[in-house]
Structures are given as C-alpha cells and as structure tokens.
Design a protein around this motif. Sequence first.
Motif, PDB file in Angstrom:
ATOM      1  N   VAL A   1       0.849  -1.184   0.000  1.00  0.00           N
ATOM      2  CA  VAL A   1       0.000   0.000   0.000  1.00  0.00           C
ATOM      3  C   VAL A   1       0.891   1.242   0.000  1.00  0.00           C
ATOM      4  N   PRO A   2       0.760   2.095  -1.009  1.00  0.00           N
ATOM      5  CA  PRO A   2       1.562   3.318  -1.032  1.00  0.00           C
ATOM      6  C   PRO A   2       1.343   4.151   0.232  1.00  0.00           C
ATOM      7  N   GLY A   3       2.416   4.668   0.788  1.00  0.00           N
ATOM      8  CA  GLY A   3       2.327   5.498   1.987  1.00  0.00           C
ATOM      9  C   GLY A   3       2.289   4.715   3.278  1.00  0.00           C
ATOM     10  N   SER A   4       2.483   3.393   3.206  1.00  0.00           N
ATOM     11  CA  SER A   4       2.374   2.567   4.408  1.00  0.00           C
ATOM     12  C   SER A   4       3.434   2.897   5.457  1.00  0.00           C
ATOM     13  N   SER A   5       4.490   3.573   5.080  1.00  0.00           N
ATOM     14  CA  SER A   5       5.513   3.933   6.067  1.00  0.00           C
ATOM     15  C   SER A   5       4.963   4.888   7.125  1.00  0.00           C
ATOM     16  N   ALA A   6       3.829   5.504   6.858  1.00  0.00           N
ATOM     17  CA  ALA A   6       3.213   6.406   7.835  1.00  0.00           C
ATOM     18  C   ALA A   6       2.530   5.649   8.966  1.00  0.00           C
ATOM     19  N   TRP A   7       2.208   4.385   8.757  1.00  0.00           N
ATOM     20  CA  TRP A   7       1.452   3.651   9.772  1.00  0.00           C
ATOM     21  C   TRP A   7       1.939   2.228  10.014  1.00  0.00           C
ATOM     22  N   PHE A   8       2.945   1.779   9.266  1.00  0.00           N
ATOM     23  CA  PHE A   8       3.490   0.439   9.493  1.00  0.00           C
ATOM     24  C   PHE A   8       4.920   0.555  10.014  1.00  0.00           C
ATOM     25  N   VAL A   9       5.130   0.065  11.235  1.00  0.00           N
ATOM     26  CA  VAL A   9       6.435   0.160  11.881  1.00  0.00           C
ATOM     27  C   VAL A   9       7.399  -0.866  11.294  1.00  0.00           C
ATOM     28  N   GLY A  10       6.940  -2.101  11.110  1.00  0.00           N
ATOM     29  CA  GLY A  10       7.794  -3.162  10.594  1.00  0.00           C
ATOM     30  C   GLY A  10       7.232  -4.516  10.946  1.00  0.00           C
ATOM     31  N   GLY A  11       8.024  -5.540  10.636  1.00  0.00           N
ATOM     32  CA  GLY A  11       7.575  -6.892  10.901  1.00  0.00           C
ATOM     33  C   GLY A  11       8.711  -7.793  11.318  1.00  0.00           C
ATOM     34  N   TYR A  12       8.344  -8.811  12.066  1.00  0.00           N
ATOM     35  CA  TYR A  12       9.275  -9.841  12.503  1.00  0.00           C
ATOM     36  C   TYR A  12       8.869 -11.145  11.844  1.00  0.00           C
ATOM     37  N   VAL A  13       9.815 -11.809  11.197  1.00  0.00           N
ATOM     38  CA  VAL A  13       9.580 -13.152  10.684  1.00  0.00           C
ATOM     39  C   VAL A  13      10.398 -14.067  11.576  1.00  0.00           C
ATOM     40  N   SER A  14       9.697 -14.789  12.428  1.00  0.00           N
ATOM     41  CA  SER A  14      10.359 -15.656  13.414  1.00  0.00           C
ATOM     42  C   SER A  14       9.904 -17.087  13.177  1.00  0.00           C
ATOM     43  N   TYR A  15      10.515 -17.693  12.194  1.00  0.00           N
ATOM     44  CA  TYR A  15      10.114 -19.040  11.780  1.00  0.00           C
ATOM     45  C   TYR A  15      10.598 -20.089  12.781  1.00  0.00           C
ATOM     46  N   ALA A  16      11.834 -19.989  13.203  1.00  0.00           N
ATOM     47  CA  ALA A  16      12.408 -20.943  14.158  1.00  0.00           C
ATOM     48  C   ALA A  16      12.072 -20.546  15.589  1.00  0.00           C
ATOM     49  N   ASP A  17      11.997 -21.541  16.457  1.00  0.00           N
ATOM     50  CA  ASP A  17      11.717 -21.270  17.867  1.00  0.00           C
ATOM     51  C   ASP A  17      12.745 -20.322  18.470  1.00  0.00           C
ATOM     52  N   ALA A  18      14.011 -20.510  18.127  1.00  0.00           N
ATOM     53  CA  ALA A  18      15.070 -19.648  18.670  1.00  0.00           C
ATOM     54  C   ALA A  18      14.851 -18.193  18.264  1.00  0.00           C
ATOM     55  N   ALA A  19      14.356 -17.970  17.059  1.00  0.00           N
ATOM     56  CA  ALA A  19      14.065 -16.606  16.613  1.00  0.00           C
ATOM     57  C   ALA A  19      12.888 -16.018  17.388  1.00  0.00           C
ATOM     58  N   LYS A  20      11.894 -16.824  17.668  1.00  0.00           N
ATOM     59  CA  LYS A  20      10.762 -16.353  18.474  1.00  0.00           C
ATOM     60  C   LYS A  20      11.245 -15.891  19.845  1.00  0.00           C
ATOM     61  N   GLN A  21      12.168 -16.644  20.408  1.00  0.00           N
ATOM     62  CA  GLN A  21      12.709 -16.288  21.721  1.00  0.00           C
ATOM     63  C   GLN A  21      13.555 -15.017  21.633  1.00  0.00           C
ATOM     64  N   ARG A  22      14.488 -15.011  20.706  1.00  0.00           N
ATOM     65  CA  ARG A  22      15.448 -13.915  20.602  1.00  0.00           C
ATOM     66  C   ARG A  22      14.783 -12.604  20.157  1.00  0.00           C
ATOM     67  N   MET A  23      13.954 -12.663  19.149  1.00  0.00           N
ATOM     68  CA  MET A  23      13.392 -11.441  18.565  1.00  0.00           C
ATOM     69  C   MET A  23      12.159 -10.927  19.297  1.00  0.00           C
ATOM     70  N   LEU A  24      11.372 -11.849  19.849  1.00  0.00           N
ATOM     71  CA  LEU A  24      10.071 -11.452  20.395  1.00  0.00           C
ATOM     72  C   LEU A  24       9.910 -11.722  21.880  1.00  0.00           C
ATOM     73  N   GLY A  25      10.885 -12.369  22.483  1.00  0.00           N
ATOM     74  CA  GLY A  25      10.805 -12.624  23.920  1.00  0.00           C
ATOM     75  C   GLY A  25       9.904 -13.780  24.299  1.00  0.00           C
ATOM     76  N   VAL A  26       9.600 -14.682  23.355  1.00  0.00           N
ATOM     77  CA  VAL A  26       8.807 -15.865  23.695  1.00  0.00           C
ATOM     78  C   VAL A  26       9.642 -16.720  24.651  1.00  0.00           C
ATOM     79  N   GLN A  27       9.040 -17.156  25.720  1.00  0.00           N
ATOM     80  CA  GLN A  27       9.742 -17.910  26.745  1.00  0.00           C
ATOM     81  C   GLN A  27       9.979 -19.355  26.304  1.00  0.00           C
ATOM     82  N   ALA A  28      11.166 -19.871  26.607  1.00  0.00           N
ATOM     83  CA  ALA A  28      11.511 -21.259  26.266  1.00  0.00           C
ATOM     84  C   ALA A  28      10.512 -22.228  26.891  1.00  0.00           C
ATOM     85  N   GLN A  29      10.086 -21.933  28.132  1.00  0.00           N
ATOM     86  CA  GLN A  29       9.132 -22.830  28.799  1.00  0.00           C
ATOM     87  C   GLN A  29       7.783 -22.858  28.082  1.00  0.00           C
ATOM     88  N   THR A  30       7.392 -21.739  27.508  1.00  0.00           N
ATOM     89  CA  THR A  30       6.125 -21.682  26.768  1.00  0.00           C
ATOM     90  C   THR A  30       6.211 -22.573  25.533  1.00  0.00           C
TER      91      THR A  30
END
Length: 158
Positions: free
Chosen positions: A37-66
Amino acid sequence: MEALALRVGEALKERGLTAVTAESCTGGWVAQAITSVPGSSAWFVGGYVSYADAAKQRMLGVQAQTLARWGAVSEAVVVEMAEGALRNADADISVSISGIAGPEGGSEDKPVGTVWFAWAVKGRPTVSCLSFFHGDRESVRRQAVEQALEGLLAYLPS
C-alpha cells in the motif's frame, strides 16, 4: 487481499496509529501485503519473521518454557509473539501468526491448516483465536494473511 490491506492502512492512518507484525508460517506475507500500500511507512512500523523457535525467543521474547510446554503453534506462543512485537516496535497494534501450512508437519492434535493468531493493542487485553484452513500450502497461508488483516481492522482502537 490488496483491498483489505488498503482498508487496514486507511483505518490506521485515520486514527493516527501504527502496526507491527510477528509472523511464522506466513513468512512475512502480512508485512508484504501491508507495504504494498503506497504510503504505508506512515502507519506500518515493521515486521518480525520468526520461523524458528530460537528466533521467536530472541526477537520477540517468547519464553523457552512456553515453547516447550505448548509448542510453537499454540495460543500461548502467539500471545507472547504479539505482545513482544508490540513492546519491541513501540507500535499501537500487533498481529502474530503461527501455524502449520503443510504439506507436512501436521499431527492428530494439530493437523495441517491449524493456525493460531493474536492481536495485541496497547492498554487492552490481547485477543487470540484458532482457525483451521483447508487447501494446499499457499492456500492455507493466504487465508491466514487475510484473517490477520481482518483482525487488525476488527481490533483497532476507535
């Protein structure tokens, strides 16, 4: 999908809000739809692609126990993903997705097409839902992207 992403953008811009995504099985497709969408930089901060469990933990703070207790495709994990993305990006709303797009990876408890979503909004309880989609890998992923965008519209603060 393009019209839906445009509606999300218009709604965010109208309210002066920003969004962030945290994606697993969709591999960044929600972010791609939004940034088409043109102009999306005004309202879209960004995205995380966390395919692996380790990425979910490292990038998003998902707990290992969860992850150990519930698995990556679970309500608990998508809630932590959505809340982590919201916190890390300092956005107003986030969406997270984790699922089994196939053709492999399914089980009796979590068949191919099982997808969990969560939407987090500053100052509100996080909302989650479970969907079961049918079709091939691309079809499951496309349906998940559409539901993620629909949820952004549904849960946007007024």
